[in-house]
Motif scaffolding. Structure first.
Motif, PDB file in Angstrom:
ATOM      1  N   ALA A 100      13.579  -9.702   8.360  1.00 20.56           N
ATOM      2  CA  ALA A 100      13.802 -10.677   9.426  1.00 20.56           C
ATOM      3  C   ALA A 100      14.129 -12.036   8.836  1.00 20.56           C
ATOM      4  CB  ALA A 100      12.560 -10.776  10.308  1.00 20.56           C
ATOM      5  N   ARG A 101      15.175 -12.658   9.344  1.00 28.15           N
ATOM      6  CA  ARG A 101      15.576 -13.995   8.894  1.00 28.15           C
ATOM      7  C   ARG A 101      15.441 -15.028  10.001  1.00 28.15           C
ATOM      8  NH1 ARG A 101      18.259 -13.495   3.838  1.00 28.15           N
ATOM      9  NH2 ARG A 101      17.339 -11.642   2.956  1.00 28.15           N
ATOM     10  N   TYR A 102      15.847 -14.647  11.219  1.00 25.97           N
ATOM     11  CA  TYR A 102      15.774 -15.543  12.373  1.00 25.97           C
ATOM     12  C   TYR A 102      15.362 -14.751  13.603  1.00 25.97           C
ATOM     13  CZ  TYR A 102      18.384 -18.877   9.536  1.00 25.97           C
ATOM     14  OH  TYR A 102      18.783 -19.720   8.545  1.00 25.97           O
ATOM     15  N   HIS A 159      25.288 -24.570  11.384  1.00 21.24           N
ATOM     16  CA  HIS A 159      25.929 -23.255  11.470  1.00 21.24           C
ATOM     17  C   HIS A 159      26.105 -22.647  10.077  1.00 21.24           C
ATOM     18  CE1 HIS A 159      29.492 -20.553  12.110  1.00 21.24           C
ATOM     19  NE2 HIS A 159      28.638 -20.096  13.000  1.00 21.24           N
ATOM     20  N   GLN A 160      26.548 -23.447   9.132  1.00 20.00           N
ATOM     21  CA  GLN A 160      26.691 -22.957   7.755  1.00 20.00           C
ATOM     22  C   GLN A 160      25.328 -22.590   7.169  1.00 20.00           C
ATOM     23  OE1 GLN A 160      28.814 -26.117   5.795  1.00 20.00           O
ATOM     24  NE2 GLN A 160      30.810 -25.226   6.319  1.00 20.00           N
ATOM     25  N   LYS A 161      24.314 -23.418   7.403  1.00 15.41           N
ATOM     26  CA  LYS A 161      22.964 -23.118   6.914  1.00 15.41           C
ATOM     27  C   LYS A 161      22.431 -21.827   7.536  1.00 15.41           C
ATOM     28  CE  LYS A 161      21.716 -27.947   6.165  1.00 15.41           C
ATOM     29  NZ  LYS A 161      20.923 -29.073   6.698  1.00 15.41           N
ATOM     30  N   PHE A 162      22.736 -21.613   8.823  1.00 19.05           N
ATOM     31  CA  PHE A 162      22.327 -20.390   9.505  1.00 19.05           C
ATOM     32  C   PHE A 162      22.905 -19.165   8.795  1.00 19.05           C
ATOM     33  CE2 PHE A 162      24.273 -17.430  12.693  1.00 19.05           C
ATOM     34  CZ  PHE A 162      23.162 -16.630  12.895  1.00 19.05           C
ATOM     35  N   ALA A 168      24.277 -14.769   3.726  1.00 20.19           N
ATOM     36  CA  ALA A 168      25.209 -15.185   2.681  1.00 20.19           C
ATOM     37  C   ALA A 168      24.535 -15.429   1.344  1.00 20.19           C
ATOM     38  CB  ALA A 168      26.004 -16.414   3.114  1.00 20.19           C
ATOM     39  N   ALA A 169      23.364 -16.044   1.353  1.00 19.58           N
ATOM     40  CA  ALA A 169      22.697 -16.322   0.076  1.00 19.58           C
ATOM     41  C   ALA A 169      22.357 -15.028  -0.647  1.00 19.58           C
ATOM     42  CB  ALA A 169      21.430 -17.147   0.312  1.00 19.58           C
ATOM     43  N   SER A 170      22.059 -13.967   0.094  1.00 23.96           N
ATOM     44  CA  SER A 170      21.741 -12.681  -0.518  1.00 23.96           C
ATOM     45  C   SER A 170      22.987 -11.849  -0.793  1.00 23.96           C
ATOM     46  CB  SER A 170      20.826 -11.880   0.411  1.00 23.96           C
ATOM     47  OG  SER A 170      19.635 -12.564   0.627  1.00 23.96           O
TER      48      SER A 170
END
Length: 174
Positions: A100-102, A159-162, A168-170
């Protein structure tokens, strides 16, 4: 003999739950995504949390092509919401490979789905982050006020941070 019957019963229950998840969540989403060739390579699954909680939907990204854009993932999420717009959920978990992320309120997810056919998707892209929480329940992003250009800039940063926080980071080691 009794242990065998219990085992068969347990297997039947698990298969029934898996079938219900597939029919009520994953099938409508995967069917809707497959209708648009731009979604090729986006591996998105939808299921009830733990396979048994029909009040919580998990929208789980499992794989993305390296050519995917944030707009492609937004479109896939909005398409999933549209496919499930007639179902009611208390909350929707946005996950990456099962984690879960959000968390999004189910009513807001339904609103995205109902409005996707006619609402300008840029509006949803700009404002969606205001409705997200982290898995622990705290607000993931703030609400911006002020001049239109300043607010728009901050919303697009969120939006980019979301997207970085969701996958994206993973996925791309950003």
């Amino acid at each position: 003999m009794r242990a065998w019957n219990l085992l068969l019963g347990a297997v039947a229950v698990v298969m029934l739950m898996a079938g219900a998840n597939w029919a009520m969540a994953d099938l409508p989403v995967s069917s809707a995504l497959s209708k648009d060739s731009r979604n090729a390579g986006i591996s998105m699954r939808a299921y009830h949390r733990w396979g048994v909680d029909p009040g919580t939907l998990v929208v789980d990204l499992w794989g993305l092509p390296t050519s995917v854009s944030m707009a492609d993932v937004d479109r896939a999420l909005f398409t999933a919401a549209e496919a499930l717009k007639d179902r009611k959920y208390g909350k929707v978990v946005l996950a990456w490979r099962g984690g879960a992320r959000y968390v999004m309120d189910g009513d807001y997810f339904n609103t995205i789905g109902r409005e996707y056919a006619y609402q300008n998707p840029v509006y949803a892209v700009r404002t969606m982050q205001e409705y997200l929480r982290t898995p622990d329940g705290s607000r993931a992003f703030g609400t911006w006020t002020g001049g239109m250009l300043g607010v728009l800039g901050k919303q697009m940063e969120d939006h980019q941070k979301f997207h970085r926080g969701w996958y994206a980071a993973s996925a791309f080691s950003l």
